[in-house]
Design a protein around this motif. Sequence first.
Motif, PDB file in Angstrom:
ATOM      1  N   THR A  59      42.115  33.403  25.043  1.00  0.00           N
ATOM      2  CA  THR A  59      41.956  34.668  24.404  1.00  0.00           C
ATOM      3  C   THR A  59      42.508  34.645  22.902  1.00  0.00           C
ATOM      4  O   THR A  59      43.506  34.743  22.784  1.00  0.00           O
ATOM      5  N   PRO A  60      41.597  35.756  22.401  1.00  0.00           N
ATOM      6  CA  PRO A  60      41.576  35.691  21.046  1.00  0.00           C
ATOM      7  C   PRO A  60      42.772  36.561  20.416  1.00  0.00           C
ATOM      8  O   PRO A  60      43.785  37.424  21.523  1.00  0.00           O
ATOM      9  N   SER A  72      46.181  39.956  10.419  1.00  0.00           N
ATOM     10  CA  SER A  72      45.116  40.735  10.424  1.00  0.00           C
ATOM     11  C   SER A  72      44.676  40.488   8.157  1.00  0.00           C
ATOM     12  O   SER A  72      44.087  39.929   8.025  1.00  0.00           O
ATOM     13  N   HIS A  73      45.865  41.029   8.003  1.00  0.00           N
ATOM     14  CA  HIS A  73      45.970  41.193   6.715  1.00  0.00           C
ATOM     15  C   HIS A  73      47.174  40.336   5.175  1.00  0.00           C
ATOM     16  O   HIS A  73      46.463  40.046   4.596  1.00  0.00           O
ATOM     17  N   GLN A  93      38.329  30.182   0.715  1.00  0.00           N
ATOM     18  CA  GLN A  93      39.503  31.183   1.015  1.00  0.00           C
ATOM     19  C   GLN A  93      38.229  31.865   2.748  1.00  0.00           C
ATOM     20  O   GLN A  93      37.449  32.471   1.670  1.00  0.00           O
ATOM     21  N   LEU A  94      38.958  31.762   3.376  1.00  0.00           N
ATOM     22  CA  LEU A  94      38.532  32.703   4.427  1.00  0.00           C
ATOM     23  C   LEU A  94      38.693  34.600   4.475  1.00  0.00           C
ATOM     24  O   LEU A  94      39.497  34.644   3.960  1.00  0.00           O
ATOM     25  N   GLU A  95      37.469  34.580   5.005  1.00  0.00           N
ATOM     26  CA  GLU A  95      37.948  36.420   4.908  1.00  0.00           C
ATOM     27  C   GLU A  95      37.315  36.831   6.308  1.00  0.00           C
ATOM     28  O   GLU A  95      36.647  36.391   7.053  1.00  0.00           O
ATOM     29  N   CYS A 101      40.777  39.536  13.390  1.00  0.00           N
ATOM     30  CA  CYS A 101      41.141  37.924  13.604  1.00  0.00           C
ATOM     31  C   CYS A 101      40.521  36.816  13.262  1.00  0.00           C
ATOM     32  O   CYS A 101      40.346  35.526  14.000  1.00  0.00           O
ATOM     33  N   ILE A 102      38.611  36.925  13.174  1.00  0.00           N
ATOM     34  CA  ILE A 102      37.335  36.569  13.064  1.00  0.00           C
ATOM     35  C   ILE A 102      37.435  35.860  11.594  1.00  0.00           C
ATOM     36  O   ILE A 102      37.151  36.981  11.066  1.00  0.00           O
TER      37      ILE A 102
END
Length: 360
Positions: A59-60, A72-73, A93-95, A101-102
């Motif tokens: 699960t996420p 998430s921040h 860097q991913l956003e 959280c994806i």
Amino acid sequence: NQNQNQNLNPNQSQNYKTGFEILYSKPKYNLYITTDRQVYQVNEPLYVSVTILDILTNTPYPCNSPEKTFISHSLSLFAEIIGPNGDSLKRIQLEDPLGNCIFTTKWIIEPNFSGGEYKLKVEARGGVAIVRRMDGLGIPPATRKFEIQTYREKKIKGEIEFYNSGYTFGDTVSGTVTIKRVEGGYISDQSRVTISASVDGIECLFLDGVNSNKQLDIKNGYGRFKFILPKEQDINNGDGIISIIVEDQGVVETISKSIPIILPGKGNLIIVPESGKLFFNIPSFVYFHATTDRNEPIESFDGYLWEIENNNEKKETIISTLSTKHEGRGKFYFIPKNNFKYEIRVKSPKNMGNFTVQIE
């Protein structure tokens, strides 16, 4: 040891947990990487998506829960591009645009990246406070493989054609070569065209159209060749190939094609009656498909349908001629008779064998 065990309070045993219980009593999370595909070319976009999932339930991670919204921040994910030699080539860097959280990113593959297998390594960064809030364990890095293929548009195209659709031991193989420039027109008559042919690693002897240096004589982009296949004792698997290297105005291209070699008894002939089955005294169309043992169609298949009397096998008659029309396929028509059996005998390619026609 016995005294130590006796001094233990039995009620305290309920407070002890196994290593598994300690490790998995709270949720632990991993990074799961997905890409839009596996194979890319330079100047194409590579889309990456990374999800934080519970390793037990899949699960996420609950980014939107009140006590964990800050994740998430605060949590940052970085993607590292690792080349075929293990070198670190780029860092991205991913956003997390939706705060769920994806994490995503898009990378345009630069032209200076060579072909090969690459790795995409993603790591989570966020400080001690976040690691502790992630239930006592850091998030381990994750990797995913992808491939970059370098593509170069060909400037020369060629076509190799054989006169026959199948050959066997010691046969003379003849054919033609046509070579053109992609931009239009044929290659120059002064272009260098080198030809070679081999079967199971054994070089074939060329007869016509090729000089001692294996140079093919080309006129207006057209040439002919003729060579002899090795003898029976030299052929094992029958893997034959003809290759042509063209050098024209500084451009070098290779043209190759498999030699259609059919070893004795290795050809296939699929026989399919139009009605599904053949019955005596009922007229029928029969379709057939001739292929090599590598399942390649035999374009120039020729044979005969023989009618043989059961009690006198010397009394036999040709009642139909067979030949392929397209991609090794053809058909014939006949009326099966009582007290006779029917057999297809192959004329070309040689040594393909005979095939019995089943009658119900």
